[in-house]
Motif scaffolding. Structure first.
Motif, PDB file in Angstrom:
ATOM      1  N   CYS A   1       3.154  71.685 -88.983  1.00 56.18           N
ATOM      2  CA  CYS A   1       3.554  70.409 -89.587  1.00 56.18           C
ATOM      3  C   CYS A   1       3.480  69.332 -88.508  1.00 56.18           C
ATOM      4  N   ARG A   2       3.665  68.089 -88.891  1.00 58.99           N
ATOM      5  CA  ARG A   2       3.726  67.010 -87.917  1.00 58.99           C
ATOM      6  C   ARG A   2       5.086  67.030 -87.228  1.00 58.99           C
ATOM      7  N   TYR A   3       5.087  66.793 -85.928  1.00 61.05           N
ATOM      8  CA  TYR A   3       6.336  66.832 -85.175  1.00 61.05           C
ATOM      9  C   TYR A   3       7.029  65.465 -85.193  1.00 61.05           C
ATOM     10  N   ASN A   4       7.369  65.012 -86.405  1.00 61.60           N
ATOM     11  CA  ASN A   4       8.214  63.824 -86.516  1.00 61.60           C
ATOM     12  C   ASN A   4       9.673  64.250 -86.376  1.00 61.60           C
ATOM     13  N   GLU A   5      10.579  63.297 -86.322  1.00 60.62           N
ATOM     14  CA  GLU A   5      11.981  63.625 -86.057  1.00 60.62           C
ATOM     15  C   GLU A   5      12.584  64.509 -87.154  1.00 60.62           C
ATOM     16  N   LYS A   6      12.207  64.263 -88.412  1.00 66.73           N
ATOM     17  CA  LYS A   6      12.734  65.063 -89.516  1.00 66.73           C
ATOM     18  C   LYS A   6      12.300  66.515 -89.381  1.00 66.73           C
ATOM     19  N   ASN A   7      11.009  66.735 -89.146  1.00 63.78           N
ATOM     20  CA  ASN A   7      10.499  68.100 -89.029  1.00 63.78           C
ATOM     21  C   ASN A   7      11.014  68.800 -87.776  1.00 63.78           C
ATOM     22  N   LYS A   8      11.116  68.054 -86.674  1.00 57.00           N
ATOM     23  CA  LYS A   8      11.673  68.645 -85.454  1.00 57.00           C
ATOM     24  C   LYS A   8      13.085  69.167 -85.697  1.00 57.00           C
ATOM     25  N   LYS A   9      13.881  68.365 -86.393  1.00 57.72           N
ATOM     26  CA  LYS A   9      15.261  68.765 -86.679  1.00 57.72           C
ATOM     27  C   LYS A   9      15.303  70.007 -87.557  1.00 57.72           C
ATOM     28  N   GLU A  10      14.415  70.059 -88.555  1.00 62.29           N
ATOM     29  CA  GLU A  10      14.380  71.216 -89.459  1.00 62.29           C
ATOM     30  C   GLU A  10      13.885  72.466 -88.733  1.00 62.29           C
TER      31      GLU A  10
ATOM     32  N   ARG B   1     -16.146  75.518 -80.772  1.00 59.59           N
ATOM     33  CA  ARG B   1     -14.950  75.495 -79.930  1.00 59.59           C
ATOM     34  C   ARG B   1     -14.078  74.301 -80.294  1.00 59.59           C
ATOM     35  N   GLN B   2     -12.787  74.458 -80.064  1.00 58.84           N
ATOM     36  CA  GLN B   2     -11.843  73.372 -80.313  1.00 58.84           C
ATOM     37  C   GLN B   2     -11.378  72.821 -78.979  1.00 58.84           C
ATOM     38  N   GLY B   3     -11.594  71.532 -78.782  1.00 59.59           N
ATOM     39  CA  GLY B   3     -11.378  70.959 -77.462  1.00 59.59           C
ATOM     40  C   GLY B   3     -12.422  71.496 -76.496  1.00 59.59           C
ATOM     41  N   ARG B   4     -12.011  71.825 -75.282  1.00 64.95           N
ATOM     42  CA  ARG B   4     -12.953  72.396 -74.306  1.00 64.95           C
ATOM     43  C   ARG B   4     -13.266  73.860 -74.605  1.00 64.95           C
TER      44      ARG B   4
ATOM     45  N   TRP C   1     -10.413  64.254 -79.497  1.00 69.43           N
ATOM     46  CA  TRP C   1     -10.153  63.031 -80.263  1.00 69.43           C
ATOM     47  C   TRP C   1     -10.327  63.258 -81.755  1.00 69.43           C
ATOM     48  N   LEU C   2     -11.289  64.125 -82.112  1.00 66.92           N
ATOM     49  CA  LEU C   2     -11.506  64.421 -83.523  1.00 66.92           C
ATOM     50  C   LEU C   2     -10.357  65.280 -84.085  1.00 66.92           C
ATOM     51  N   LEU C   3      -9.902  66.233 -83.268  1.00 71.24           N
ATOM     52  CA  LEU C   3      -8.774  67.064 -83.696  1.00 71.24           C
ATOM     53  C   LEU C   3      -7.520  66.235 -83.902  1.00 71.24           C
ATOM     54  N   GLU C   4      -7.321  65.223 -83.053  1.00 73.64           N
ATOM     55  CA  GLU C   4      -6.151  64.355 -83.190  1.00 73.64           C
ATOM     56  C   GLU C   4      -6.177  63.620 -84.527  1.00 73.64           C
ATOM     57  N   ILE C   5      -7.350  63.165 -84.915  1.00 73.01           N
ATOM     58  CA  ILE C   5      -7.480  62.470 -86.203  1.00 73.01           C
ATOM     59  C   ILE C   5      -7.294  63.442 -87.356  1.00 73.01           C
ATOM     60  N   ALA C   6      -7.957  64.598 -87.264  1.00 67.69           N
ATOM     61  CA  ALA C   6      -7.865  65.595 -88.335  1.00 67.69           C
ATOM     62  C   ALA C   6      -6.436  66.079 -88.513  1.00 67.69           C
ATOM     63  N   ALA C   7      -5.707  66.238 -87.406  1.00 69.00           N
ATOM     64  CA  ALA C   7      -4.333  66.741 -87.467  1.00 69.00           C
ATOM     65  C   ALA C   7      -3.442  65.815 -88.285  1.00 69.00           C
TER      66      ALA C   7
ATOM     67  N   ILE D   1      -4.327  66.561 -92.067  1.00 67.27           N
ATOM     68  CA  ILE D   1      -3.910  67.873 -92.588  1.00 67.27           C
ATOM     69  C   ILE D   1      -2.458  68.198 -92.216  1.00 67.27           C
ATOM     70  N   LYS D   2      -1.782  67.189 -91.635  1.00 66.96           N
ATOM     71  CA  LYS D   2      -0.339  67.269 -91.375  1.00 66.96           C
ATOM     72  C   LYS D   2       0.037  68.459 -90.494  1.00 66.96           C
ATOM     73  N   THR D   3      -0.606  68.487 -89.318  1.00 72.07           N
ATOM     74  CA  THR D   3      -0.276  69.512 -88.334  1.00 72.07           C
ATOM     75  C   THR D   3      -0.309  68.880 -86.953  1.00 72.07           C
ATOM     76  N   GLU D   4      -0.225  69.705 -85.899  1.00 72.23           N
ATOM     77  CA  GLU D   4      -0.264  69.212 -84.520  1.00 72.23           C
ATOM     78  C   GLU D   4      -1.381  69.905 -83.761  1.00 72.23           C
ATOM     79  N   THR D   5      -2.050  69.166 -82.900  1.00 75.96           N
ATOM     80  CA  THR D   5      -3.172  69.737 -82.145  1.00 75.96           C
ATOM     81  C   THR D   5      -2.705  70.820 -81.173  1.00 75.96           C
ATOM     82  N   GLU D   6      -1.434  70.807 -80.808  1.00 79.00           N
ATOM     83  CA  GLU D   6      -0.908  71.847 -79.914  1.00 79.00           C
ATOM     84  C   GLU D   6      -1.192  73.241 -80.447  1.00 79.00           C
ATOM     85  N   LEU D   7      -1.130  73.395 -81.769  1.00 76.64           N
ATOM     86  CA  LEU D   7      -1.333  74.711 -82.371  1.00 76.64           C
ATOM     87  C   LEU D   7      -2.741  75.230 -82.118  1.00 76.64           C
ATOM     88  N   MET D   8      -3.685  74.316 -81.886  1.00 82.38           N
ATOM     89  CA  MET D   8      -5.077  74.709 -81.642  1.00 82.38           C
ATOM     90  C   MET D   8      -5.462  74.653 -80.170  1.00 82.38           C
ATOM     91  N   LEU D   9      -4.785  73.796 -79.402  1.00 82.13           N
ATOM     92  CA  LEU D   9      -5.234  73.520 -78.040  1.00 82.13           C
ATOM     93  C   LEU D   9      -4.388  74.161 -76.952  1.00 82.13           C
TER      94      LEU D   9
END
Length: 255
Positions: A29-38, A144-147, A209-215, A218-226
């Motif tokens: 999910c996106r790491y906004n304050e609501k989701n972080k708290k949940e 590949r995703q990122g490098r 940069w493309l993953l950041e836009i796609a994330a 699709i309401k996720t975070e690039t950390e999960l892929m990178l």
């Protein structure tokens, strides 16, 4: 049952042999304050409620396995993180895991063996990461995703279940245990093997940069892929656990 009320938990768990708690809001999910708290509350509150219930039991479970995550370790492309030498860092995801394990191990109950399952990406056919990896590869986007240098620690779902059973049966095992296959591989190699398996001749790479836009869409975070999760199951290996799917190609055959 919810993660706050202990009455129903008590009714279910009194006289039970084993408690396995996998509760927690998905981090996909996106790491906004609501989701972080949940994300935080769903893990801490459920663990806290179970501990409160167990404290009141006459006959509590003898074994308590609580979910954790291999994400507790820092991004590492070269250092192989074992339970003994793993480097634990300081960011949102790692701090969630640290707080989760701290709450879990904070109380020591006599005759209850506690294990934190530091689990990597679990690969199965029905849900989770694998169907998504397969789908984007079939669409020609499985480059590949990122490098592509980030290490992917993973475990086949059958081995995950067998590892849990192995831990239950081996009474000397306790504490934090890495639940992951012994051969992590780079994102670049993982995607290449997947493309070859489904006979897709090409895979368009996805720059950061493309993953950041796609994330965002699709309401996720690039950390999960990178994030590079370079983790080794030292405790399982040292205690004789046998992986059925110890490398990614074997896992693909089954998947």
């Amino acid at each position: 049952m919810d993660s706050k009320t202990i009455v129903t938990w008590k009714n279910e768990l009194e006289n039970a042999d084993i408690l396995i708690n996998l509760a927690g809001k998905s981090v996909d999910c996106r790491y906004n304050e609501k989701n972080k708290k949940e994300i935080y509350n769903s893990r801490i509150n459920s663990t806290k409620a179970l501990q409160k219930a167990i404290n009141e039991f006459q006959n509590p479970p003898k074994i308590w396995l609580n979910a954790s995550s291999a994400t507790i370790y820092v991004h590492s492309e070269t250092h192989l993180n074992t339970e003994k030498n793993g480097i634990i860092g300081d960011d949102f995801s790692m701090n969630i895991c640290k707080s989760w394990e701290k709450e879990f191990f904070n109380t020591e109950n006599q005759n209850i063996r506690k294990i934190a399952l530091r689990t990597s990406i679990v690969l199965g056919k029905n849900g989770g990461a694998f169907p998504k990896f397969k789908q984007i590869s079939q669409l020609g986007l499985g480059g590949r995703q990122g490098r592509g240098n980030q290490m992917m620690s993973w475990i086949h779902i059958d081995d995950f279940c067998e590892a849990v059973n192995f831990i239950i049966e081996n009474e000397n095992l306790k504490g934090a245990i890495n639940i992951t296959a012994p051969k992590p591989l780079s994102n670049k190699k993982m995607m290449k093997q997947l493309r070859e398996k489904i006979k897709m001749p090409f895979g368009i790479p996805s720059p950061v940069w493309l993953l950041e836009i796609a994330a965002i869409f699709i309401k996720t975070e690039t950390e999960l892929m990178l994030k590079s999760r370079n983790v080794y199951p030292e405790i399982l290996i040292e205690n004789g656990f046998q992986f059925r799917y110890d490398d990614f190609e074997k896992s693909l055959e089954k998947l």
